[in-house]
Design a protein around this motif. Structure first.
Motif, PDB file in Angstrom:
ATOM      1  N   SER A   1      39.750  21.045 -48.682  1.00  0.00           N
ATOM      2  CA  SER A   1      39.074  19.831 -49.124  1.00  0.00           C
ATOM      3  C   SER A   1      39.837  19.146 -50.254  1.00  0.00           C
ATOM      4  O   SER A   1      40.120  17.942 -50.202  1.00  0.00           O
ATOM      5  CB  SER A   1      37.650  20.164 -49.568  1.00  0.00           C
ATOM      6  OG  SER A   1      37.002  19.032 -50.083  1.00  0.00           O
ATOM      7  N   GLU A   2      40.188  19.910 -51.287  1.00  0.00           N
ATOM      8  CA  GLU A   2      40.904  19.304 -52.417  1.00  0.00           C
ATOM      9  C   GLU A   2      42.308  18.861 -52.015  1.00  0.00           C
ATOM     10  O   GLU A   2      42.823  17.857 -52.526  1.00  0.00           O
ATOM     11  CB  GLU A   2      40.969  20.283 -53.594  1.00  0.00           C
ATOM     12  CG  GLU A   2      41.702  21.569 -53.311  1.00  0.00           C
ATOM     13  CD  GLU A   2      41.184  22.735 -54.131  1.00  0.00           C
ATOM     14  OE1 GLU A   2      41.893  23.135 -55.063  1.00  0.00           O
ATOM     15  OE2 GLU A   2      40.087  23.247 -53.838  1.00  0.00           O
TER      16      GLU A   2
ATOM     17  N   GLY B   1      42.039  15.562 -50.185  1.00  0.00           N
ATOM     18  CA  GLY B   1      41.801  14.512 -51.170  1.00  0.00           C
ATOM     19  C   GLY B   1      43.065  14.128 -51.909  1.00  0.00           C
ATOM     20  O   GLY B   1      43.344  12.937 -52.130  1.00  0.00           O
TER      21      GLY B   1
ATOM     22  N   ARG C   1      38.571   7.246 -49.604  1.00  0.00           N
ATOM     23  CA  ARG C   1      38.551   8.545 -48.938  1.00  0.00           C
ATOM     24  C   ARG C   1      38.842   9.668 -49.936  1.00  0.00           C
ATOM     25  O   ARG C   1      38.227  10.735 -49.905  1.00  0.00           O
ATOM     26  CB  ARG C   1      39.597   8.590 -47.824  1.00  0.00           C
ATOM     27  CG  ARG C   1      39.327   7.707 -46.628  1.00  0.00           C
ATOM     28  CD  ARG C   1      40.331   8.060 -45.537  1.00  0.00           C
ATOM     29  NE  ARG C   1      40.371   7.066 -44.475  1.00  0.00           N
ATOM     30  CZ  ARG C   1      41.151   7.167 -43.411  1.00  0.00           C
ATOM     31  NH1 ARG C   1      41.968   8.205 -43.282  1.00  0.00           N
ATOM     32  NH2 ARG C   1      41.133   6.231 -42.474  1.00  0.00           N
TER      33      ARG C   1
ATOM     34  N   GLU D   1      38.426   9.776 -53.282  1.00  0.00           N
ATOM     35  CA  GLU D   1      37.390  10.062 -54.270  1.00  0.00           C
ATOM     36  C   GLU D   1      36.222  10.831 -53.654  1.00  0.00           C
ATOM     37  O   GLU D   1      35.706  11.784 -54.246  1.00  0.00           O
ATOM     38  CB  GLU D   1      36.890   8.757 -54.891  1.00  0.00           C
ATOM     39  CG  GLU D   1      35.925   8.989 -56.054  1.00  0.00           C
ATOM     40  CD  GLU D   1      35.682   7.734 -56.839  1.00  0.00           C
ATOM     41  OE1 GLU D   1      35.481   7.839 -58.062  1.00  0.00           O
ATOM     42  OE2 GLU D   1      35.709   6.631 -56.252  1.00  0.00           O
ATOM     43  N   GLU D   2      35.822  10.430 -52.488  1.00  0.00           N
ATOM     44  CA  GLU D   2      34.719  11.127 -51.825  1.00  0.00           C
ATOM     45  C   GLU D   2      35.075  12.595 -51.573  1.00  0.00           C
ATOM     46  O   GLU D   2      34.266  13.506 -51.808  1.00  0.00           O
ATOM     47  CB  GLU D   2      34.403  10.437 -50.493  1.00  0.00           C
ATOM     48  CG  GLU D   2      33.270  11.097 -49.717  1.00  0.00           C
ATOM     49  CD  GLU D   2      33.007  10.411 -48.380  1.00  0.00           C
ATOM     50  OE1 GLU D   2      32.122  10.886 -47.641  1.00  0.00           O
ATOM     51  OE2 GLU D   2      33.689   9.422 -48.067  1.00  0.00           O
ATOM     52  N   THR D   3      36.297  12.834 -51.120  1.00  0.00           N
ATOM     53  CA  THR D   3      36.725  14.197 -50.813  1.00  0.00           C
ATOM     54  C   THR D   3      36.867  15.034 -52.074  1.00  0.00           C
ATOM     55  O   THR D   3      36.438  16.199 -52.121  1.00  0.00           O
ATOM     56  CB  THR D   3      38.073  14.171 -50.056  1.00  0.00           C
ATOM     57  OG1 THR D   3      37.954  13.311 -48.914  1.00  0.00           O
ATOM     58  CG2 THR D   3      38.469  15.558 -49.604  1.00  0.00           C
TER      59      THR D   3
ATOM     60  N   THR E   1      35.520  14.558 -55.224  1.00  0.00           N
ATOM     61  CA  THR E   1      34.271  14.830 -55.938  1.00  0.00           C
ATOM     62  C   THR E   1      33.454  15.886 -55.197  1.00  0.00           C
ATOM     63  O   THR E   1      32.779  16.718 -55.811  1.00  0.00           O
ATOM     64  CB  THR E   1      33.438  13.547 -56.104  1.00  0.00           C
ATOM     65  OG1 THR E   1      33.272  12.908 -54.828  1.00  0.00           O
ATOM     66  CG2 THR E   1      34.111  12.589 -57.071  1.00  0.00           C
ATOM     67  N   GLY E   2      33.565  15.881 -53.863  1.00  0.00           N
ATOM     68  CA  GLY E   2      32.916  16.938 -53.094  1.00  0.00           C
ATOM     69  C   GLY E   2      33.549  18.292 -53.375  1.00  0.00           C
ATOM     70  O   GLY E   2      32.854  19.314 -53.491  1.00  0.00           O
ATOM     71  N   ALA E   3      34.874  18.314 -53.518  1.00  0.00           N
ATOM     72  CA  ALA E   3      35.580  19.569 -53.801  1.00  0.00           C
ATOM     73  C   ALA E   3      35.166  20.149 -55.148  1.00  0.00           C
ATOM     74  O   ALA E   3      35.034  21.367 -55.295  1.00  0.00           O
ATOM     75  CB  ALA E   3      37.084  19.330 -53.771  1.00  0.00           C
TER      76      ALA E   3
ATOM     77  N   LYS F   1      32.404  20.254 -56.447  1.00  0.00           N
ATOM     78  CA  LYS F   1      31.087  20.902 -56.367  1.00  0.00           C
ATOM     79  C   LYS F   1      31.167  22.307 -55.768  1.00  0.00           C
ATOM     80  O   LYS F   1      30.177  23.043 -55.793  1.00  0.00           O
ATOM     81  CB  LYS F   1      30.145  20.037 -55.522  1.00  0.00           C
ATOM     82  CG  LYS F   1      29.865  18.674 -56.142  1.00  0.00           C
ATOM     83  CD  LYS F   1      29.037  17.798 -55.204  1.00  0.00           C
ATOM     84  CE  LYS F   1      28.823  16.402 -55.793  1.00  0.00           C
ATOM     85  NZ  LYS F   1      28.073  15.520 -54.855  1.00  0.00           N
ATOM     86  N   GLN F   2      32.343  22.669 -55.227  1.00  0.00           N
ATOM     87  CA  GLN F   2      32.495  24.002 -54.662  1.00  0.00           C
ATOM     88  C   GLN F   2      32.462  25.045 -55.776  1.00  0.00           C
ATOM     89  O   GLN F   2      32.938  24.800 -56.890  1.00  0.00           O
ATOM     90  CB  GLN F   2      33.836  24.115 -53.917  1.00  0.00           C
ATOM     91  CG  GLN F   2      33.954  23.202 -52.712  1.00  0.00           C
ATOM     92  CD  GLN F   2      35.309  23.328 -52.066  1.00  0.00           C
ATOM     93  OE1 GLN F   2      35.416  23.554 -50.877  1.00  0.00           O
ATOM     94  NE2 GLN F   2      36.364  23.171 -52.837  1.00  0.00           N
TER      95      GLN F   2
END
Length: 417
Positions: free
Chosen positions: A307-308, A311, A322, A324-326, A328-330, A332-333
């Motif tokens: 994921s990171e 990104g 694309r 930033e969404e990827t 910021t989700g990373a 949270k892991q």
């Protein structure tokens, strides 16, 4: 003409050149003595100031390093300053190189028992200790702290390789493993020449051992050195060779997927979105592997970072929505939660700060960049510092904002430490 002579010929004192480049005078002195090398962003400025191409600058920088190596061959064991782990690591590395030069001509002895009878330890012992050292390296907040134990393991390996009985294939594999770890320690400290030499040696020994996965992984790590200095086309060539080797390796390991993941980074550096996404999709197939996948040592790719990494590739390619969404989700892991992987979290935060720069969002730059600086300061990671220096190079007119200017100053201080 050496670096110091070139500086004087251009009319610069050490102080004046240091001020021009935004570094301390002692840093220029260390460059000229060959104790450290300028980092990639500094090299460009230094080459411009001295009226040189980057290749010409590399030649000048190599001259004192050669003299240091010649001196090191003649020094006694007591010469390095006590506690100077960098110098001890370099000397140990020189010893390893001198021993490894004989590896290509020594016959491979399949009788593992000979090593044990000689009291030098079986190859299994090296495998076990190497595996432990990789875990220590992965968990260590400061990678530099691993230098002394890697140095000691290198010394033990030298004794085994110099036993005169001829190395076994499994001992050669253990050597290729350890040389990659030595390269990782050097790479994290931004000692790229030393890292590249370690990886080249690991590849050569992996070839002698017929260990295709080890050989391929050494080339992948060497490709990172090329990319760190902006040579993405050369990295693509190395990775192409690594991919061919990986196809001959163990299909239960994730070597092929790791090669694809790094190929995506090289293609992104060349601006090739189609090839990048194709490589990332191939890397995603790591999730289809049943068991094994990574060994926790010289091969640690298990898909946890996909994921990171995706990104980061979108940042390289300028696809910021694309990215930033990827990213910021990373964040949270659980692996990237605060207090866990400092190096990985620092890299993601830096990428998010870069997106802020591209959008002209000072709040985003300061928030993410400031946290990344804190992580770099806490760990001493040259890798995170390198990423932050690239961020600093993009601040440009945003430095008119006092908060952004302060962040740039903090990054500059990190680069001088």
């Amino acid at each position: 003409m050496g670096l110091a002579e070139r500086r004087r010929a251009r009319g610069y004192s050490q102080e004046k050149l240091a001020h021009l480049l935004g570094v301390d005078r002692t840093t220029v002195g260390r460059w000229e003595s060959g104790r450290v090398f300028p980092q990639p962003p500094q090299r460009r400025g230094l080459a411009h100031a001295l009226g040189l191409s980057l290749d010409e600058l590399d030649c000048l920088l190599a001259m004192p390093a050669v003299r240091v190596q010649e001196t090191a061959r003649c020094q006694t064991e007591e010469s390095p300053t006590p506690g100077d782990s960098d110098e001890m690591m370099r000397r140990a590395f020189l010893r390893v190189l001198s021993v490894s030069g004989a590896l290509a001509v020594l016959p491979v002895d399949e009788a593992e028992a000979l090593q044990e009878e000689a009291g030098l330890g079986a190859s299994a012992d090296f495998d076990r200790i190497n595996g432990h050292l990789w875990q220590v390296y992965q968990l260590a907040r400061s990678k530099k702290a691993v230098h002394p134990v890697v140095r000691d393991q290198l010394s033990m390996l030298n004794e085994a390789l110099a036993s005169g009985r001829g190395p076994t294939r499994s001992l050669l594999s253990a050597a290729a493993d350890l040389f990659q770890l030595a390269g990782e320690v050097a790479f994290d400290g931004n000692r790229y020449s030393e890292a590249a030499s370690s990886y080249a040696l690991a590849a050569s020994v992996g070839r002698e051992a017929d260990a295709y996965d080890l050989w391929a992984c050494a080339l992948v790590r060497h490709a990172y050195v090329e990319m760190s200095e902006g040579r993405h086309q050369q990295a693509v060539q190395l990775l192409g060779a690594a991919a061919r080797l990986a196809r001959r390796g163990d299909s239960a390991l994730s070597t092929r997927q790791w090669v694809a993941s790094v190929q995506a980074e090289a293609y992104a550096g060349l601006g090739d979105l189609t090839a990048c996404e194709r490589a990332m999709d191939q890397a995603e197939t790591v999730r289809e592997l049943a068991g094994g996948r990574a060994n926790g040592g010289w091969l640690r790719f298990d898909g946890a970072r996909l994921s990171e990494e995706r990104g980061a590739r979108y940042v390289q390619l300028g696809r910021f929505d694309r990215a930033e969404e990827t990213l910021t989700g990373a964040l949270k892991q659980s692996d990237l939660a605060a207090g866990h992987s400092y190096r990985r979290r620092g890299a993601v935060l830096t990428d998010l700060a870069v997106i802020g720069v591209r959008r002209g969002d000072a709040e985003q730059v300061v928030a993410y960049g400031g946290e990344a600086v804190g992580l770099a300061r806490a760990t001493g990671s040259g890798y995170v510092v390198h990423r932050l220096q690239a961020l600093r190079g993009e601040l440009g007119s945003m430095s008119e904002d006092r908060r952004v200017a302060g962040l740039g100053a903090e990054i500059a201080v990190l680069g001088m430490s």
